[in-house]
Design a protein around this motif. Structure first.
Motif, PDB file in Angstrom:
ATOM      1  N   GLY A 237       0.840  -1.200   0.000  1.00 23.63           N
ATOM      2  CA  GLY A 237       0.000   0.000   0.000  1.00 23.63           C
ATOM      3  C   GLY A 237       0.870   1.243   0.000  1.00 23.63           C
ATOM      4  O   GLY A 237       1.756   1.383  -0.854  1.00 23.63           O
ATOM      5  N   ASP A 238       0.655   2.112   1.001  1.00 26.95           N
ATOM      6  CA  ASP A 238       1.466   3.333   1.027  1.00 26.95           C
ATOM      7  C   ASP A 238       2.681   3.183   1.951  1.00 26.95           C
ATOM      8  O   ASP A 238       3.262   4.172   2.391  1.00 26.95           O
ATOM      9  CB  ASP A 238       0.607   4.546   1.419  1.00 26.95           C
ATOM     10  CG  ASP A 238       0.171   4.512   2.870  1.00 26.95           C
ATOM     11  OD1 ASP A 238       0.363   3.459   3.536  1.00 26.95           O
ATOM     12  OD2 ASP A 238      -0.347   5.529   3.348  1.00 26.95           O
ATOM     13  N   ARG A 239       3.055   1.930   2.229  1.00 28.22           N
ATOM     14  CA  ARG A 239       4.269   1.692   3.022  1.00 28.22           C
ATOM     15  C   ARG A 239       5.266   0.941   2.166  1.00 28.22           C
ATOM     16  O   ARG A 239       4.874   0.183   1.280  1.00 28.22           O
ATOM     17  CB  ARG A 239       3.962   0.831   4.236  1.00 28.22           C
ATOM     18  CG  ARG A 239       3.026   1.480   5.180  1.00 28.22           C
ATOM     19  CD  ARG A 239       2.904   0.639   6.421  1.00 28.22           C
ATOM     20  NE  ARG A 239       3.184   1.482   7.564  1.00 28.22           N
ATOM     21  CZ  ARG A 239       3.532   1.052   8.755  1.00 28.22           C
ATOM     22  NH1 ARG A 239       3.706  -0.226   8.968  1.00 28.22           N
ATOM     23  NH2 ARG A 239       3.737   1.891   9.744  1.00 28.22           N
ATOM     24  N   ALA A 240       6.531   1.138   2.464  1.00 26.39           N
ATOM     25  CA  ALA A 240       7.556   0.358   1.758  1.00 26.39           C
ATOM     26  C   ALA A 240       8.710   0.115   2.704  1.00 26.39           C
ATOM     27  O   ALA A 240       8.986   0.921   3.602  1.00 26.39           O
ATOM     28  CB  ALA A 240       8.046   1.105   0.528  1.00 26.39           C
ATOM     29  N   ARG A 241       9.354  -1.038   2.486  1.00 26.30           N
ATOM     30  CA  ARG A 241      10.618  -1.274   3.158  1.00 26.30           C
ATOM     31  C   ARG A 241      11.667  -1.393   2.061  1.00 26.30           C
ATOM     32  O   ARG A 241      11.520  -2.197   1.127  1.00 26.30           O
ATOM     33  CB  ARG A 241      10.557  -2.568   3.972  1.00 26.30           C
ATOM     34  CG  ARG A 241      11.830  -2.797   4.782  1.00 26.30           C
ATOM     35  CD  ARG A 241      11.808  -4.174   5.395  1.00 26.30           C
ATOM     36  NE  ARG A 241      13.123  -4.759   5.271  1.00 26.30           N
ATOM     37  CZ  ARG A 241      13.897  -5.053   6.317  1.00 26.30           C
ATOM     38  NH1 ARG A 241      13.470  -4.852   7.530  1.00 26.30           N
ATOM     39  NH2 ARG A 241      15.087  -5.584   6.124  1.00 26.30           N
ATOM     40  N   VAL A 242      12.667  -0.532   2.154  1.00 27.72           N
ATOM     41  CA  VAL A 242      13.742  -0.527   1.164  1.00 27.72           C
ATOM     42  C   VAL A 242      15.012  -0.973   1.885  1.00 27.72           C
ATOM     43  O   VAL A 242      15.396  -0.367   2.890  1.00 27.72           O
ATOM     44  CB  VAL A 242      13.953   0.891   0.584  1.00 27.72           C
ATOM     45  CG1 VAL A 242      15.068   0.893  -0.449  1.00 27.72           C
ATOM     46  CG2 VAL A 242      12.664   1.426  -0.021  1.00 27.72           C
ATOM     47  N   ASP A 243      15.642  -2.018   1.383  1.00 25.81           N
ATOM     48  CA  ASP A 243      16.882  -2.473   2.007  1.00 25.81           C
ATOM     49  C   ASP A 243      18.043  -1.720   1.361  1.00 25.81           C
ATOM     50  O   ASP A 243      18.552  -2.122   0.306  1.00 25.81           O
ATOM     51  CB  ASP A 243      17.038  -3.994   1.854  1.00 25.81           C
ATOM     52  CG  ASP A 243      16.074  -4.733   2.767  1.00 25.81           C
ATOM     53  OD1 ASP A 243      15.746  -4.189   3.849  1.00 25.81           O
ATOM     54  OD2 ASP A 243      15.600  -5.822   2.401  1.00 25.81           O
ATOM     55  N   GLY A 244      18.398  -0.617   1.994  1.00 28.76           N
ATOM     56  CA  GLY A 244      19.452   0.236   1.445  1.00 28.76           C
ATOM     57  C   GLY A 244      20.747  -0.536   1.225  1.00 28.76           C
ATOM     58  O   GLY A 244      21.137  -1.337   2.071  1.00 28.76           O
ATOM     59  N   VAL A 245      21.382  -0.284   0.072  1.00 28.35           N
ATOM     60  CA  VAL A 245      22.610  -1.021  -0.264  1.00 28.35           C
ATOM     61  C   VAL A 245      23.841  -0.114  -0.197  1.00 28.35           C
ATOM     62  O   VAL A 245      24.960  -0.556  -0.440  1.00 28.35           O
ATOM     63  CB  VAL A 245      22.511  -1.666  -1.679  1.00 28.35           C
ATOM     64  CG1 VAL A 245      21.437  -2.738  -1.705  1.00 28.35           C
ATOM     65  CG2 VAL A 245      22.262  -0.614  -2.757  1.00 28.35           C
ATOM     66  N   GLY A 246      23.627   1.173   0.114  1.00 24.49           N
ATOM     67  CA  GLY A 246      24.758   2.107   0.137  1.00 24.49           C
ATOM     68  C   GLY A 246      25.081   2.597  -1.266  1.00 24.49           C
ATOM     69  O   GLY A 246      24.664   1.994  -2.267  1.00 24.49           O
ATOM     70  N   LEU A 247      25.853   3.691  -1.320  1.00 23.93           N
ATOM     71  CA  LEU A 247      26.176   4.307  -2.625  1.00 23.93           C
ATOM     72  C   LEU A 247      26.953   3.372  -3.543  1.00 23.93           C
ATOM     73  O   LEU A 247      26.877   3.482  -4.771  1.00 23.93           O
ATOM     74  CB  LEU A 247      27.018   5.559  -2.389  1.00 23.93           C
ATOM     75  CG  LEU A 247      26.324   6.908  -2.461  1.00 23.93           C
ATOM     76  CD1 LEU A 247      27.304   8.009  -2.111  1.00 23.93           C
ATOM     77  CD2 LEU A 247      25.737   7.151  -3.847  1.00 23.93           C
ATOM     78  N   GLY A 248      27.685   2.427  -2.953  1.00 25.38           N
ATOM     79  CA  GLY A 248      28.505   1.536  -3.785  1.00 25.38           C
ATOM     80  C   GLY A 248      27.869   0.174  -4.003  1.00 25.38           C
ATOM     81  O   GLY A 248      28.516  -0.726  -4.560  1.00 25.38           O
ATOM     82  N   GLY A 249      26.607  -0.010  -3.611  1.00 25.65           N
ATOM     83  CA  GLY A 249      26.050  -1.363  -3.599  1.00 25.65           C
ATOM     84  C   GLY A 249      25.105  -1.719  -4.730  1.00 25.65           C
ATOM     85  O   GLY A 249      24.526  -2.811  -4.722  1.00 25.65           O
ATOM     86  N   LEU A 250      24.936  -0.838  -5.695  1.00 24.58           N
ATOM     87  CA  LEU A 250      24.015  -1.165  -6.796  1.00 24.58           C
ATOM     88  C   LEU A 250      24.654  -2.192  -7.723  1.00 24.58           C
ATOM     89  O   LEU A 250      25.878  -2.220  -7.898  1.00 24.58           O
ATOM     90  CB  LEU A 250      23.658   0.091  -7.599  1.00 24.58           C
ATOM     91  CG  LEU A 250      22.907   1.194  -6.835  1.00 24.58           C
ATOM     92  CD1 LEU A 250      22.757   2.440  -7.717  1.00 24.58           C
ATOM     93  CD2 LEU A 250      21.530   0.700  -6.379  1.00 24.58           C
ATOM     94  N   ALA A 251      23.794  -3.012  -8.345  1.00 20.20           N
ATOM     95  CA  ALA A 251      24.293  -4.016  -9.286  1.00 20.20           C
ATOM     96  C   ALA A 251      23.855  -3.629 -10.701  1.00 20.20           C
ATOM     97  O   ALA A 251      22.804  -3.003 -10.868  1.00 20.20           O
ATOM     98  CB  ALA A 251      23.699  -5.381  -8.921  1.00 20.20           C
ATOM     99  N   PRO A 252      24.641  -3.997 -11.721  1.00 24.20           N
ATOM    100  CA  PRO A 252      24.225  -3.665 -13.091  1.00 24.20           C
ATOM    101  C   PRO A 252      22.875  -4.304 -13.409  1.00 24.20           C
ATOM    102  O   PRO A 252      22.611  -5.434 -13.009  1.00 24.20           O
ATOM    103  CB  PRO A 252      25.326  -4.283 -13.975  1.00 24.20           C
ATOM    104  CG  PRO A 252      26.441  -4.627 -13.057  1.00 24.20           C
ATOM    105  CD  PRO A 252      25.902  -4.734 -11.665  1.00 24.20           C
ATOM    106  N   ALA A 253      22.020  -3.576 -14.122  1.00 22.59           N
ATOM    107  CA  ALA A 253      20.713  -4.121 -14.510  1.00 22.59           C
ATOM    108  C   ALA A 253      20.914  -5.059 -15.697  1.00 22.59           C
ATOM    109  O   ALA A 253      21.742  -4.804 -16.576  1.00 22.59           O
ATOM    110  CB  ALA A 253      19.773  -2.988 -14.883  1.00 22.59           C
ATOM    111  N   LEU A 254      20.138  -6.132 -15.719  1.00 25.82           N
ATOM    112  CA  LEU A 254      20.297  -7.111 -16.805  1.00 25.82           C
ATOM    113  C   LEU A 254      19.638  -6.627 -18.091  1.00 25.82           C
ATOM    114  O   LEU A 254      19.991  -7.059 -19.183  1.00 25.82           O
ATOM    115  CB  LEU A 254      19.675  -8.451 -16.383  1.00 25.82           C
ATOM    116  CG  LEU A 254      20.281  -9.064 -15.123  1.00 25.82           C
ATOM    117  CD1 LEU A 254      19.538 -10.327 -14.719  1.00 25.82           C
ATOM    118  CD2 LEU A 254      21.770  -9.356 -15.344  1.00 25.82           C
ATOM    119  N   GLU A 255      18.661  -5.726 -17.934  1.00 29.29           N
ATOM    120  CA  GLU A 255      17.920  -5.219 -19.100  1.00 29.29           C
ATOM    121  C   GLU A 255      17.825  -3.707 -19.007  1.00 29.29           C
ATOM    122  O   GLU A 255      18.047  -3.138 -17.936  1.00 29.29           O
ATOM    123  CB  GLU A 255      16.509  -5.810 -19.091  1.00 29.29           C
ATOM    124  CG  GLU A 255      16.506  -7.274 -19.434  1.00 29.29           C
ATOM    125  CD  GLU A 255      15.128  -7.885 -19.399  1.00 29.29           C
ATOM    126  OE1 GLU A 255      14.144  -7.154 -19.188  1.00 29.29           O
ATOM    127  OE2 GLU A 255      15.067  -9.100 -19.576  1.00 29.29           O
TER     128      GLU A 255
END
Ligand code: S3P
Length: 451
Positions: free
Chosen positions: A73-91
């Motif tokens: 609904g209007d709530r979310a839990r985001v598991d922050g990965v830090g500025l260096g933690g993003l992974a390349p998108a496959l698409e």
């Protein structure tokens, strides 16, 4: 009213609108809560999140970059990965209709050590991106876009962002734009040395407020219209904490204007964001003679939040230009409806940016007001509307053509509440920012039904 399954709204002349309501979470702040939440150093709880299509585009894009997001609904839990933690998108990332998604992500991805393609819907692929690519290239990123022989200097999505090591710059923005400013702030957080951004006017400052709240090394000077980001000596961490998103004043604007123009209405909207860099619509409507009572009741993440009461009013035409126009940029479609019902002329000027929003909003409003029988003229940077109150004119119904633009659709709908005949609105796009639009207005008594 069930409007989710129905692509068309039928609107008729309405009885007075009365009661209390809330509107979904602010779209601009929700994008930032998701995005900055993803960059935090741990799990982040978001409350009041907007659930429109644009915010979902940001959530999906972040998920494709490896961030775990649980929406409820209007709530979310985001598991922050830090500025260096993003992974390349496959698409390629699909940013849908959302300019904020593509521009803020481009700034963020400019500093990431991989390549990402970002694209969007038929409206987004026509929106200009050179303003963003130029400073990011100066910072060291490689950004390619689609070109079009009709405008050879411009670039458009799809964008291919090859990120890497960035260096700070001093960027003098060609337009006042929070999307552009925020993209450069995100790039600046990842750069070597300071980045300073100077705007020709002060655009909405949600990024500055939220990033400061999360502990980013950022100093904003609203008087000088500068933002300075200096990661030198910073540990690179955004501190995870609860994020609370206020109601969207841009959505509330349609409810407010509906209450002002439908005779004998009296509506109160609670929990609305009242950030002064966004609240031009309130100022403009008050100057038009609107009976509005605004009360700040609290703060959320450095953003003022409050209640707005709107009662049906006799409106008069004014000039909306300069800084006021900038602070009301997204509310022009709602303000144009107020102007159509006012006495005398309302002049909207200094609004060239409206030509490159979800649609060319100047052309779209000229067309829609003209369809309803309002006298309106078009200028390169605005429009002039002669309200029907002074000349005893009436408004026609008909078929609204939203042109992939949620706000054009909603302004057509509220104009229909005072028209003499039925107005039909293809409503798919309304869910971009205000999925409960029909439900909120019908609960107040508006004659809106799903067809
Ligand atoms: C937005 C900034 C504005 C606004 C848009 C949302 C944002 O655009 O019109 O609806 O969330 O930063 P520009 O920054 O292009 O002016």
């Amino acid at each position: 009213m069930k409007n989710v399954d129905s692509p068309t709204l039928r609107v008729h002349r309405s009885e007075p609108l009365r009661g209390h309501c809330r509107v979904p979470g602010d779209k601009s702040i929700s994008h930032r809560a998701l995005l900055f939440g993803a960059l935090c150093d741990g799990p982040v709880q978001i409350d009041g999140l907007g659930s429109g299509g644009d915010n979902l585009s940001t959530a999906r894009a972040l998920a494709a970059l490896g961030v775990s997001i649980a929406l409820d609904g209007d709530r979310a839990r985001v598991d922050g990965v830090g500025l260096g933690g993003l992974a390349p998108a496959l698409e390629p990332l699909d940013c849908g209709n959302s300019g904020t998604t593509i521009r803020l992500l481009t700034g963020l991805l400019a500093g990431q050590p991989f390549t990402t393609t970002l694209h969007g819907d038929a409206s987004l692929v026509r929106r200009p991106m050179r303003r963003l690519a130029t400073p990011l290239r100066q910072m060291g990123a490689t950004i390619d876009g689609r070109t079009d022989s009709a405008k050879p200097d411009e670039i458009y999505p799809p964008l291919v962002v090859q990120g890497g090591r960035l260096r700070g710059i001093r960027a003098v923005l060609p337009v006042a734009s929070a999307q552009l400013k925020s993209a450069l702030v995100l790039a600046g957080l990842q750069a070597q040395g300071p980045t300073e951004i100077l705007e020709p006017g002060l655009s909405r400052d949600h990024t500055e407020r939220m990033l400061r709240y999360l502990g980013a090394p950022l100093v904003a000077d609203p008087v000088a219209r500068t933002v300075r980001v200096d990661p030198t000596g910073w540990d690179g961490r955004l501190r995870a904490g609860p994020l609370v998103v206020p109601g969207d004043l841009s959505s509330a604007a349609f409810v407010i204007v509906a209450a002002l123009i439908v005779p004998d209405s009296d509506v109160t909207i609670e929990g609305v964001g009242l950030n002064p860099t966004r609240a031009g619509v309130v100022e403009a409507l008050k100057a038009m003679g609107a009976d509005l009572t605004v009360e700040v009741t609290g703060q959320a993440m450095g953003e003022p939040v409050g209640t707005i009461r709107a009662r049906a009013s006799r409106l008069r035409g004014i000039r909306i230009e300069g800084d006021l126009a900038l602070r009301a940029i997204d509310e022009v479609p709602a303000l144009a409806v107020a102007a159509a019902l006012a006495e005398g002329e309302t002049v909207f000027a200094d609004l060239k940016e409206l030509r490159v929003k979800e649609s060319d909003r100047i052309a779209a409003l000229v067309r829609e007001l003209g369809r309803a029988g309002v006298f309106v003229t078009e200028q390169p940077d605005g429009l002039t509307i002669t309200g029907v109150a002074g000349n005893g004119g009436t408004l026609a119904g008909g078929l609204v053509q939203p042109m992939h633009d949620h706000r054009v659709a909603m302004s057509g709908a509220i104009l229909g509440l005072v028209a003499d005949a039925e107005t039909l609105i293809p409503a798919d796009e309304i869910a971009t920012s205000f999925p409960t639009f029909g439900d909120v207005l019908t609960a107040l008594g508006a004659a809106i039904a799903a067809a």
